[in-house]
Design a protein around this motif. Structure first.
Motif, PDB file in Angstrom:
ATOM      1  N   VAL A 250     156.128   9.178  83.664  1.00  0.00           N
ATOM      2  CA  VAL A 250     154.716   9.458  83.448  1.00  0.00           C
ATOM      3  C   VAL A 250     153.890   8.308  84.023  1.00  0.00           C
ATOM      4  N   ARG A 251     152.598   8.574  84.201  1.00  0.00           N
ATOM      5  CA  ARG A 251     151.705   7.550  84.735  1.00  0.00           C
ATOM      6  C   ARG A 251     150.413   7.514  83.914  1.00  0.00           C
ATOM      7  N   LYS A 252     149.869   6.317  83.745  1.00  0.00           N
ATOM      8  CA  LYS A 252     148.633   6.128  82.991  1.00  0.00           C
ATOM      9  C   LYS A 252     147.491   5.822  83.962  1.00  0.00           C
ATOM     10  N   TRP A 253     146.339   6.463  83.720  1.00  0.00           N
ATOM     11  CA  TRP A 253     145.167   6.269  84.562  1.00  0.00           C
ATOM     12  C   TRP A 253     144.005   5.792  83.688  1.00  0.00           C
ATOM     13  N   ALA A 254     143.326   4.725  84.133  1.00  0.00           N
ATOM     14  CA  ALA A 254     142.175   4.198  83.394  1.00  0.00           C
ATOM     15  C   ALA A 254     141.011   5.179  83.455  1.00  0.00           C
ATOM     16  N   LEU A 255     140.216   5.204  82.405  1.00  0.00           N
ATOM     17  CA  LEU A 255     139.044   6.073  82.364  1.00  0.00           C
ATOM     18  C   LEU A 255     137.896   5.438  83.151  1.00  0.00           C
ATOM     19  N   PRO A 256     137.037   6.264  83.753  1.00  0.00           N
ATOM     20  CA  PRO A 256     135.938   5.712  84.565  1.00  0.00           C
ATOM     21  C   PRO A 256     134.783   5.155  83.735  1.00  0.00           C
ATOM     22  N   HIS A 257     134.740   5.499  82.445  1.00  0.00           N
ATOM     23  CA  HIS A 257     133.652   5.034  81.595  1.00  0.00           C
ATOM     24  C   HIS A 257     134.225   4.355  80.345  1.00  0.00           C
ATOM     25  N   ALA A 258     133.437   3.478  79.756  1.00  0.00           N
ATOM     26  CA  ALA A 258     133.869   2.762  78.554  1.00  0.00           C
ATOM     27  C   ALA A 258     134.079   3.734  77.401  1.00  0.00           C
ATOM     28  N   ALA A 259     135.046   3.420  76.560  1.00  0.00           N
ATOM     29  CA  ALA A 259     135.342   4.238  75.383  1.00  0.00           C
ATOM     30  C   ALA A 259     135.811   3.319  74.264  1.00  0.00           C
ATOM     31  N   PRO A 260     135.572   3.702  73.003  1.00  0.00           N
ATOM     32  CA  PRO A 260     136.057   2.887  71.887  1.00  0.00           C
ATOM     33  C   PRO A 260     137.580   2.767  71.932  1.00  0.00           C
ATOM     34  N   LYS A 261     138.080   1.611  71.535  1.00  0.00           N
ATOM     35  CA  LYS A 261     139.526   1.385  71.525  1.00  0.00           C
ATOM     36  C   LYS A 261     140.114   1.673  70.147  1.00  0.00           C
ATOM     37  N   ARG A 262     141.368   2.104  70.148  1.00  0.00           N
ATOM     38  CA  ARG A 262     142.088   2.245  68.888  1.00  0.00           C
ATOM     39  C   ARG A 262     142.574   0.864  68.461  1.00  0.00           C
ATOM     40  N   LEU A 263     142.212   0.466  67.253  1.00  0.00           N
ATOM     41  CA  LEU A 263     142.653  -0.813  66.721  1.00  0.00           C
ATOM     42  C   LEU A 263     143.874  -0.594  65.840  1.00  0.00           C
ATOM     43  N   VAL A 264     144.973  -1.230  66.190  1.00  0.00           N
ATOM     44  CA  VAL A 264     146.204  -1.128  65.409  1.00  0.00           C
ATOM     45  C   VAL A 264     146.415  -2.456  64.691  1.00  0.00           C
ATOM     46  N   GLY A 265     146.609  -2.393  63.405  1.00  0.00           N
ATOM     47  CA  GLY A 265     146.771  -3.619  62.635  1.00  0.00           C
ATOM     48  C   GLY A 265     147.361  -3.354  61.271  1.00  0.00           C
ATOM     49  N   MET A 266     147.195  -4.313  60.387  1.00  0.00           N
ATOM     50  CA  MET A 266     147.780  -4.202  59.054  1.00  0.00           C
ATOM     51  C   MET A 266     146.689  -4.190  57.989  1.00  0.00           C
ATOM     52  N   LEU A 267     146.834  -3.274  57.060  1.00  0.00           N
ATOM     53  CA  LEU A 267     145.948  -3.152  55.902  1.00  0.00           C
ATOM     54  C   LEU A 267     146.732  -3.509  54.660  1.00  0.00           C
ATOM     55  N   TRP A 268     146.143  -4.290  53.773  1.00  0.00           N
ATOM     56  CA  TRP A 268     146.810  -4.613  52.515  1.00  0.00           C
ATOM     57  C   TRP A 268     145.796  -4.830  51.411  1.00  0.00           C
ATOM     58  N   GLY A 269     146.252  -4.660  50.178  1.00  0.00           N
ATOM     59  CA  GLY A 269     145.396  -4.870  49.022  1.00  0.00           C
ATOM     60  C   GLY A 269     145.304  -6.341  48.660  1.00  0.00           C
ATOM     61  N   ARG A 270     144.104  -6.841  48.473  1.00  0.00           N
ATOM     62  CA  ARG A 270     143.918  -8.252  48.163  1.00  0.00           C
ATOM     63  C   ARG A 270     144.540  -8.649  46.829  1.00  0.00           C
ATOM     64  N   SER A 271     144.649  -7.701  45.910  1.00  0.00           N
ATOM     65  CA  SER A 271     145.165  -8.017  44.580  1.00  0.00           C
ATOM     66  C   SER A 271     146.631  -7.631  44.411  1.00  0.00           C
ATOM     67  N   SER A 272     147.325  -7.368  45.523  1.00  0.00           N
ATOM     68  CA  SER A 272     148.735  -6.975  45.442  1.00  0.00           C
ATOM     69  C   SER A 272     149.559  -8.043  44.734  1.00  0.00           C
ATOM     70  N   ALA A 273     150.464  -7.601  43.851  1.00  0.00           N
ATOM     71  CA  ALA A 273     151.353  -8.534  43.156  1.00  0.00           C
ATOM     72  C   ALA A 273     152.331  -9.190  44.121  1.00  0.00           C
ATOM     73  N   ARG A 274     152.483  -8.601  45.310  1.00  0.00           N
ATOM     74  CA  ARG A 274     153.415  -9.142  46.303  1.00  0.00           C
ATOM     75  C   ARG A 274     152.663  -9.713  47.506  1.00  0.00           C
ATOM     76  N   LEU A 275     151.540 -10.365  47.218  1.00  0.00           N
ATOM     77  CA  LEU A 275     150.705 -10.883  48.288  1.00  0.00           C
ATOM     78  C   LEU A 275     151.438 -11.921  49.138  1.00  0.00           C
ATOM     79  N   ARG A 276     152.301 -12.733  48.522  1.00  0.00           N
ATOM     80  CA  ARG A 276     153.052 -13.726  49.309  1.00  0.00           C
ATOM     81  C   ARG A 276     153.986 -13.035  50.297  1.00  0.00           C
ATOM     82  N   LEU A 277     154.571 -11.914  49.885  1.00  0.00           N
ATOM     83  CA  LEU A 277     155.452 -11.168  50.790  1.00  0.00           C
ATOM     84  C   LEU A 277     154.633 -10.547  51.929  1.00  0.00           C
TER      85      LEU A 277
END
Length: 294
Positions: A250-277
């Protein structure tokens, strides 16, 4: 309530056998059966049912099963914290969307367990939205997902690993002179509009007045890439980890106009009992993400 009763109940249900649960717990089958009966008596409900040699949970048993696992996890974490304050232990309950389950998460866990061999983990795959809900409800400690397209609650923290631009995905043999014309004329494999990447792609198409000839709509970027490889259409998707393209032409082609990016990351609860982990996994995941982003 004796936690050993809960442990026996969980083992019996998960293994489907009192005899197998007894082997795992190094007890006699009679002792395990007695523990389950004691728990049933204490709760005033029948928790397991027998069908021949197989044992399963009753409706009441199913209702408490997840809570029983959670209680046992918390007890394990408490013991680990008391036994060794310098060495992290206990179980991290982590969710991950499909593309991260096949790339960043295994790499990060390898780093994490090398650093902290006493740690354990539970993994749950799912869509970003489902995993978001499980983190905010406390069912999971953290999840590696695409950032939802709405404001996150103040009870949670977020860390971005990757920013993924939208790209046109075509068979490698296809020549593209005009990305928009290709999206307009070629059969289109649509990324599910119930997920973040699909919503971003749909917004781009609408913004530029592109009405593709849709062949199908599905969640699962690896499946979409395979369909494109087979010449069944083109697609508009986030530019995710390229390791999943191995074996595909397969091949990837850039879009001709700007578009919002998908942000991939980590979500966690601030009060988690396993915050150190959670923080230890985050540090390991940053190392893994650096390798993927090269």
């Amino acid at each position: 309530m004796d936690s050993r009763y809960l442990q026996s109940f969980v083992f019996v249900v998960e293994l489907g056998s009192i005899a197998e649960a007894a082997r795992r717990l190094d007890l006699t089958p009679a002792a395990v059966a007695q523990r389950v009966k004691m728990l049933e008596a204490e709760l005033g409900a029948t928790l397991v049912r027998r069908s021949g040699r197989t044992v399963g949970a009753t409706e009441a048993g199913e209702r408490i099963l997840a809570r029983a696992r959670s209680v046992l996890h918390d007890i394990r974490d408490l013991r680990a914290d008391i036994d060794d304050t310098d060495q992290l232990g206990g179980q991290l309950r982590l969710g991950g969307m499909a593309t991260m389950m096949a790339s960043l998460i295994p790499d990060a866990l390898a780093v994490l367990l090398h650093r902290h061999p006493q740690m354990d983990f539970y993994l749950e795959p799912g869509t970003s939205l489902d995993l978001y809900r499980k983190v905010t409800s406390g069912d999971l400690d953290a999840a590696v997902i695409a950032q939802p397209l709405f404001n996150l609650p103040k009870s949670c923290d977020w860390h971005t690993f990757r920013k993924e631009s939208l790209v046109l995905l075509t068979p490698a043999s296809m020549h593209v002179a005009d990305v928009h014309a290709t999206l307009q004329t070629e059969p289109f494999v649509r990324y599910d509009r119930n997920v973040v990447g699909g919503q971003l792609a749909d917004a781009y198409l609408r913004q530029h007045g592109i009405k593709p000839h849709q062949r199908c709509e599905l969640d699962g970027l690896a499946a979409i890439a395979t369909l494109v490889d087979r010449g069944l259409g083109v697609s508009l998707v986030p530019d995710w980890a390229s390791t999943e393209f191995i074996g595909l032409t397969v091949r990837k082609w850039a879009l001709p106009h700007a578009a919002p990016k998908r942000l991939v990351g980590m979500l966690w609860g601030r009060s988690s009992a396993r915050l150190r982990l959670v923080q230890a996994f985050l540090a390991a995941a940053d190392v893994a993400a650096a390798g993927l982003n090269r």
